[in-house]
Write a protein that holds these residues in place. Structure first.
Motif, PDB file in Angstrom:
ATOM      1  N   LEU A 187       1.371   3.433 -33.558  1.00  0.00           N
ATOM      2  CA  LEU A 187       0.264   3.262 -34.208  1.00  0.00           C
ATOM      3  C   LEU A 187       0.548   3.127 -35.695  1.00  0.00           C
ATOM      4  CD1 LEU A 187      -2.851   5.435 -31.859  1.00  0.00           C
ATOM      5  CD2 LEU A 187      -1.549   2.541 -32.056  1.00  0.00           C
ATOM      6  N   ALA A 188       1.014   4.340 -36.015  1.00  0.00           N
ATOM      7  CA  ALA A 188       0.700   4.894 -37.179  1.00  0.00           C
ATOM      8  C   ALA A 188       2.145   3.406 -38.063  1.00  0.00           C
ATOM      9  CB  ALA A 188       1.765   6.075 -37.385  1.00  0.00           C
ATOM     10  N   ALA A 189       3.188   2.982 -37.443  1.00  0.00           N
ATOM     11  CA  ALA A 189       4.233   2.417 -37.502  1.00  0.00           C
ATOM     12  C   ALA A 189       3.682   0.580 -37.657  1.00  0.00           C
ATOM     13  CB  ALA A 189       5.859   2.268 -37.170  1.00  0.00           C
ATOM     14  N   MET A 190       2.692   0.539 -36.847  1.00  0.00           N
ATOM     15  CA  MET A 190       2.111  -0.666 -36.690  1.00  0.00           C
ATOM     16  C   MET A 190       1.349  -1.184 -38.297  1.00  0.00           C
ATOM     17  SD  MET A 190      -0.090  -0.682 -32.684  1.00  0.00           S
ATOM     18  CE  MET A 190       0.888  -0.333 -31.472  1.00  0.00           C
ATOM     19  N   ASN A 191       1.525  -2.480 -37.895  1.00  0.00           N
ATOM     20  CA  ASN A 191       0.351  -3.326 -38.783  1.00  0.00           C
ATOM     21  C   ASN A 191      -0.685  -3.247 -38.820  1.00  0.00           C
ATOM     22  OD1 ASN A 191       0.226  -5.681 -37.732  1.00  0.00           O
ATOM     23  ND2 ASN A 191       2.560  -6.791 -38.089  1.00  0.00           N
ATOM     24  N   ASP A 192      -1.643  -3.866 -39.912  1.00  0.00           N
ATOM     25  CA  ASP A 192      -2.992  -3.787 -39.834  1.00  0.00           C
ATOM     26  C   ASP A 192      -3.716  -4.442 -37.850  1.00  0.00           C
ATOM     27  OD1 ASP A 192      -3.128  -2.014 -42.116  1.00  0.00           O
ATOM     28  OD2 ASP A 192      -4.010  -3.517 -42.618  1.00  0.00           O
ATOM     29  N   GLU A 193      -2.981  -5.836 -37.463  1.00  0.00           N
ATOM     30  CA  GLU A 193      -3.470  -6.553 -37.494  1.00  0.00           C
ATOM     31  C   GLU A 193      -3.206  -5.330 -35.457  1.00  0.00           C
ATOM     32  OE1 GLU A 193      -6.160  -8.653 -36.622  1.00  0.00           O
ATOM     33  OE2 GLU A 193      -6.597  -7.994 -39.130  1.00  0.00           O
ATOM     34  N   ASP A 194      -1.500  -5.546 -35.015  1.00  0.00           N
ATOM     35  CA  ASP A 194      -1.258  -5.029 -34.812  1.00  0.00           C
ATOM     36  C   ASP A 194      -1.796  -3.708 -34.107  1.00  0.00           C
ATOM     37  OD1 ASP A 194       0.351  -6.702 -33.840  1.00  0.00           O
ATOM     38  OD2 ASP A 194       2.180  -5.509 -34.781  1.00  0.00           O
ATOM     39  N   PHE A 195      -2.367  -2.904 -35.436  1.00  0.00           N
ATOM     40  CA  PHE A 195      -3.193  -1.826 -34.725  1.00  0.00           C
ATOM     41  C   PHE A 195      -4.751  -1.430 -34.855  1.00  0.00           C
ATOM     42  CE2 PHE A 195      -6.107   1.516 -36.848  1.00  0.00           C
ATOM     43  CZ  PHE A 195      -5.441   2.513 -35.577  1.00  0.00           C
ATOM     44  N   LEU A 196      -5.335  -2.939 -34.625  1.00  0.00           N
ATOM     45  CA  LEU A 196      -6.727  -3.640 -34.619  1.00  0.00           C
ATOM     46  C   LEU A 196      -6.593  -3.609 -32.760  1.00  0.00           C
ATOM     47  CD1 LEU A 196      -8.139  -5.727 -37.774  1.00  0.00           C
ATOM     48  CD2 LEU A 196      -8.758  -2.634 -36.688  1.00  0.00           C
ATOM     49  N   ASP A 197      -5.671  -4.235 -32.365  1.00  0.00           N
ATOM     50  CA  ASP A 197      -5.442  -4.585 -31.283  1.00  0.00           C
ATOM     51  C   ASP A 197      -5.558  -3.405 -30.690  1.00  0.00           C
ATOM     52  OD1 ASP A 197      -5.318  -7.862 -32.129  1.00  0.00           O
ATOM     53  OD2 ASP A 197      -3.888  -8.111 -31.796  1.00  0.00           O
ATOM     54  N   ALA A 198      -4.326  -2.165 -30.920  1.00  0.00           N
ATOM     55  CA  ALA A 198      -4.415  -1.186 -29.889  1.00  0.00           C
ATOM     56  C   ALA A 198      -5.691  -0.716 -29.938  1.00  0.00           C
ATOM     57  CB  ALA A 198      -2.789  -0.263 -30.589  1.00  0.00           C
ATOM     58  N   LEU A 199      -6.231  -0.883 -31.718  1.00  0.00           N
ATOM     59  CA  LEU A 199      -7.704  -0.158 -31.149  1.00  0.00           C
ATOM     60  C   LEU A 199      -8.881  -0.282 -30.534  1.00  0.00           C
ATOM     61  CD1 LEU A 199      -9.214   2.591 -32.196  1.00  0.00           C
ATOM     62  CD2 LEU A 199      -9.781   0.765 -34.132  1.00  0.00           C
ATOM     63  N   ARG A 200      -8.676  -1.706 -30.574  1.00  0.00           N
ATOM     64  CA  ARG A 200      -9.811  -2.261 -29.590  1.00  0.00           C
ATOM     65  C   ARG A 200     -10.335  -2.250 -28.287  1.00  0.00           C
ATOM     66  NH1 ARG A 200      -8.196  -7.130 -33.540  1.00  0.00           N
ATOM     67  NH2 ARG A 200      -9.692  -7.526 -34.479  1.00  0.00           N
ATOM     68  N   PRO A 201      -9.456  -1.565 -26.831  1.00  0.00           N
ATOM     69  CA  PRO A 201      -9.869  -1.337 -25.847  1.00  0.00           C
ATOM     70  C   PRO A 201     -10.470  -0.195 -26.089  1.00  0.00           C
ATOM     71  CG  PRO A 201      -7.448  -2.658 -26.138  1.00  0.00           C
ATOM     72  CD  PRO A 201      -7.944  -1.875 -27.888  1.00  0.00           C
ATOM     73  N   ALA A 202     -10.128   0.708 -26.900  1.00  0.00           N
ATOM     74  CA  ALA A 202     -10.842   1.708 -26.553  1.00  0.00           C
ATOM     75  C   ALA A 202     -11.907   1.632 -27.668  1.00  0.00           C
ATOM     76  CB  ALA A 202      -9.903   2.985 -27.312  1.00  0.00           C
ATOM     77  N   PHE A 203     -11.723   1.095 -28.843  1.00  0.00           N
ATOM     78  CA  PHE A 203     -13.155   1.156 -28.997  1.00  0.00           C
ATOM     79  C   PHE A 203     -14.460   0.529 -29.013  1.00  0.00           C
ATOM     80  CE2 PHE A 203     -15.988  -0.093 -32.774  1.00  0.00           C
ATOM     81  CZ  PHE A 203     -16.182   0.761 -33.730  1.00  0.00           C
ATOM     82  N   GLY A 204     -13.959  -1.044 -27.682  1.00  0.00           N
ATOM     83  CA  GLY A 204     -14.660  -1.377 -27.444  1.00  0.00           C
ATOM     84  C   GLY A 204     -15.475  -2.542 -28.384  1.00  0.00           C
ATOM     85  N   SER A 205     -16.133  -3.262 -27.673  1.00  0.00           N
ATOM     86  CA  SER A 205     -17.077  -4.214 -28.643  1.00  0.00           C
ATOM     87  C   SER A 205     -18.175  -3.980 -28.903  1.00  0.00           C
ATOM     88  CB  SER A 205     -17.135  -5.546 -26.999  1.00  0.00           C
ATOM     89  OG  SER A 205     -17.522  -5.845 -26.088  1.00  0.00           O
ATOM     90  N   PHE A 206     -18.544  -3.285 -29.097  1.00  0.00           N
ATOM     91  CA  PHE A 206     -20.670  -2.948 -28.993  1.00  0.00           C
ATOM     92  C   PHE A 206     -20.845  -3.010 -30.882  1.00  0.00           C
ATOM     93  CE2 PHE A 206     -18.490   1.205 -30.119  1.00  0.00           C
ATOM     94  CZ  PHE A 206     -19.318   1.575 -31.153  1.00  0.00           C
ATOM     95  N   LEU A 207     -20.214  -3.065 -31.512  1.00  0.00           N
ATOM     96  CA  LEU A 207     -20.298  -3.708 -32.796  1.00  0.00           C
ATOM     97  C   LEU A 207     -19.962  -4.611 -33.481  1.00  0.00           C
ATOM     98  CD1 LEU A 207     -19.835   0.576 -33.818  1.00  0.00           C
ATOM     99  CD2 LEU A 207     -22.124  -0.269 -33.542  1.00  0.00           C
ATOM    100  N   GLY A 208     -19.278  -5.216 -32.332  1.00  0.00           N
ATOM    101  CA  GLY A 208     -19.054  -6.056 -32.907  1.00  0.00           C
ATOM    102  C   GLY A 208     -17.349  -6.531 -33.143  1.00  0.00           C
ATOM    103  N   GLN A 209     -16.876  -7.872 -34.158  1.00  0.00           N
ATOM    104  CA  GLN A 209     -15.547  -7.810 -34.500  1.00  0.00           C
ATOM    105  C   GLN A 209     -15.348  -6.593 -35.597  1.00  0.00           C
ATOM    106  OE1 GLN A 209     -12.740  -9.488 -33.716  1.00  0.00           O
ATOM    107  NE2 GLN A 209     -14.017 -10.240 -32.007  1.00  0.00           N
ATOM    108  N   ILE A 210     -13.978  -5.354 -35.142  1.00  0.00           N
ATOM    109  CA  ILE A 210     -13.747  -5.181 -36.665  1.00  0.00           C
ATOM    110  C   ILE A 210     -12.562  -4.999 -37.336  1.00  0.00           C
ATOM    111  CG2 ILE A 210     -15.047  -2.930 -34.682  1.00  0.00           C
ATOM    112  CD1 ILE A 210     -12.035  -2.724 -33.902  1.00  0.00           C
ATOM    113  N   SER A 211     -12.621  -4.776 -38.436  1.00  0.00           N
ATOM    114  CA  SER A 211     -11.983  -5.165 -39.167  1.00  0.00           C
ATOM    115  C   SER A 211     -11.433  -3.288 -40.373  1.00  0.00           C
ATOM    116  CB  SER A 211     -12.036  -6.318 -40.046  1.00  0.00           C
ATOM    117  OG  SER A 211     -13.162  -5.629 -40.837  1.00  0.00           O
ATOM    118  N   LEU A 212     -10.329  -3.276 -40.807  1.00  0.00           N
ATOM    119  CA  LEU A 212      -9.473  -2.142 -41.830  1.00  0.00           C
ATOM    120  C   LEU A 212     -10.530  -2.485 -42.648  1.00  0.00           C
ATOM    121  CD1 LEU A 212      -6.206  -1.045 -40.258  1.00  0.00           C
ATOM    122  CD2 LEU A 212      -8.116   0.314 -40.096  1.00  0.00           C
ATOM    123  N   THR A 213     -10.697  -1.151 -43.326  1.00  0.00           N
ATOM    124  CA  THR A 213     -11.184  -0.511 -44.655  1.00  0.00           C
ATOM    125  C   THR A 213     -10.202   0.488 -45.068  1.00  0.00           C
ATOM    126  OG1 THR A 213     -12.754  -0.135 -45.981  1.00  0.00           O
ATOM    127  CG2 THR A 213     -13.142  -0.090 -43.967  1.00  0.00           C
TER     128      THR A 213
END
Length: 415
Positions: A250-276
């Motif tokens: 996860l640490a070695a991923m670029n931001d988009e790949d990391f978000l793709d890995a996070l989304r299944p665990a995070f879920g969609s209840f807060l809509g679209q997510i982006s790193l800050t």
């Protein structure tokens, strides 16, 4: 490399309390002690301007209600109040990424207790700046930045530290607030007990489309828990505990790949997510100092105890150390005692030892119970969560525990 033979030793600076470590617990103790009338010298290896960087780097802390009271008592809370996000609810669920949570859950609502929100999320940058500004305004506090301790000693009923610059600071007591690998504890010969979990925490922050409503989420998955903690401005702090191998990926991923890995665990209840902000990783383990005290020495925060972030209590436990030690030292001075005497320091250890050991054991047990995919354990923990959630008195007890309102609270945490 520093050559001790060439180091120039300067005339000693004298103070009441020497604090090594300029993170968060050290400054909190400096302010609490100065408020009680002690002269304090705090030694920080980092420069003040680096500590005060205003840009958001993704780090934040869950402060229990009792910790907020401490910050109010030492004059820091007003500086962070506008940037603090109240935690109004906590939802704890169990499941697998991409499959959704189990129907059994724990739901804590601040409305069930009279004192107010259970806690507050505050970004690291706001806390550090508030502490530094408060210390700069306190004449009893001397800050020595960009300084490291190279040796410490006890002589003539005084503690002393020698810095890499050649400065020597003496005081009645030396306090180690210098992290899990505390040099202060090591130089005093204090050993540690602990073990690793084979897990690493990935820490970051995300922005999302929908408001979080002040709700904190803890989602237990086989690799480790995912905490989604509310920040201001439709943002949330992420503390994602995973196996070491997975966290490295996860640490070695670029931001988009990391978000793709996070989304299944995070879920969609807060809509679209982006790193800050940035991403950080740190290995997870349990480490306890075998003693919280030594000869004219006390340990606070991670120097005394480091535990799994599963309950978000690391900083809160450290601030309890701070409040307890400040109270013990203030009471001792009022009685005319030597604040560095073994009898005085033993009171601090007796106060904090059981609480920290119990909290460490609880976080260790919870992590081992939930960070697996054993079907029998899954069934048992889901039924357990459902049972706790169904019993109002038991549920309120957990809420008060999360708010830091249980146990023998120091005065600074009583409000």
């Amino acid at each position: 490399m520093d050559n001790p033979a060439c180091r120039v030793i300067l005339s000693p600076m004298d103070t009441d309390i020497i604090i090594v470590g300029g993170g968060l617990n050290g400054p909190a103790l400096a302010l609490a002690a100065a408020q009680a009338g002690f002269a304090v010298t705090i030694i920080d290896s980092l420069a003040i301007d680096r500590r005060k960087r205003p840009d958001f780097d993704g780090r934040s802390y869950a402060l229990a209600l009792s910790s907020k009271r401490l910050l109010q008592g030492i004059g820091v809370w007003d500086a962070v109040d506008d940037d603090a996000q109240p935690m109004l609810e906590i939802k704890v669920t169990d499941g697998r990424a991409g499959e959704g949570p189990s129907p059994w859950m724990l739901h804590f609502d601040h409305a069930e207790i009279e004192e107010g929100p259970m806690g507050f999320m505050v970004e690291d940058r706001h806390l550090r700046r508030a502490f530094l500004d408060a210390m700069a305004a306190e004449p009893l506090i001397t800050q020595l930045s960009k300084e490291t301790v190279v040796s410490q000693a006890i002589q003539n009923a005084r503690a002393s530290v020698t810095l890499a610059s050649g400065k020597v600071v003496t005081g009645q007591i030396l306090v180690g607030s210098d992290g899990r690998r505390s040099g202060t504890a090591e130089r005093a010969g204090i050993k540690r007990t602990g073990w690793g979990y084979g897990q690493t925490a990935v820490v970051c922050a995300v922005a999302h489309d929908k408001p979080h409503g002040g709700i904190a989420h803890q989602f237990f998955m086989p690799g480790g828990p995912l905490a989604i903690l509310p920040l201001t401005e439709n943002r949330s702090s992420i503390v994602w505990s995973e196996t070491d191998a997975r966290a490295t990926e996860l640490a070695a991923m670029n931001d988009e790949d990391f978000l793709d890995a996070l989304r299944p665990a995070f879920g969609s209840f807060l809509g679209q997510i982006s790193l800050t902000g940035a991403r950080f990783t740190y290995p997870l383990g349990l480490t306890l100092a075998n003693s919280l005290i030594g000869d004219r020495l006390a340990l606070v925060g991670d120097a005394a105890h480091g535990m799994h972030p599963i309950a978000g209590q690391g900083l809160n436990a450290g601030l309890r150390d701070v409040a307890a030690l400040a109270e013990v030292l203030s009471d001792a001075r009022a009685r005319g005692e030597d604040i560095g005497s073994p009898q005085v320091l033993e009171r601090y250890q007796q106060w904090r030892r059981f609480d920290t050991a119990t909290l460490a054991l609880a976080t260790d047990t919870f992590n081992r119970l939930f960070s697996n995919d054993n079907p029998l354990l899954r069934a048992a923990r889901d039924i357990g969560m459902g049972a706790v959630n169904a019993i109002p008195g038991l549920r309120r007890g957990f809420i008060r525990e999360a708010a830091g309102l249980t146990g023998d609270l120091p005065k600074l945490m009583q409000g």
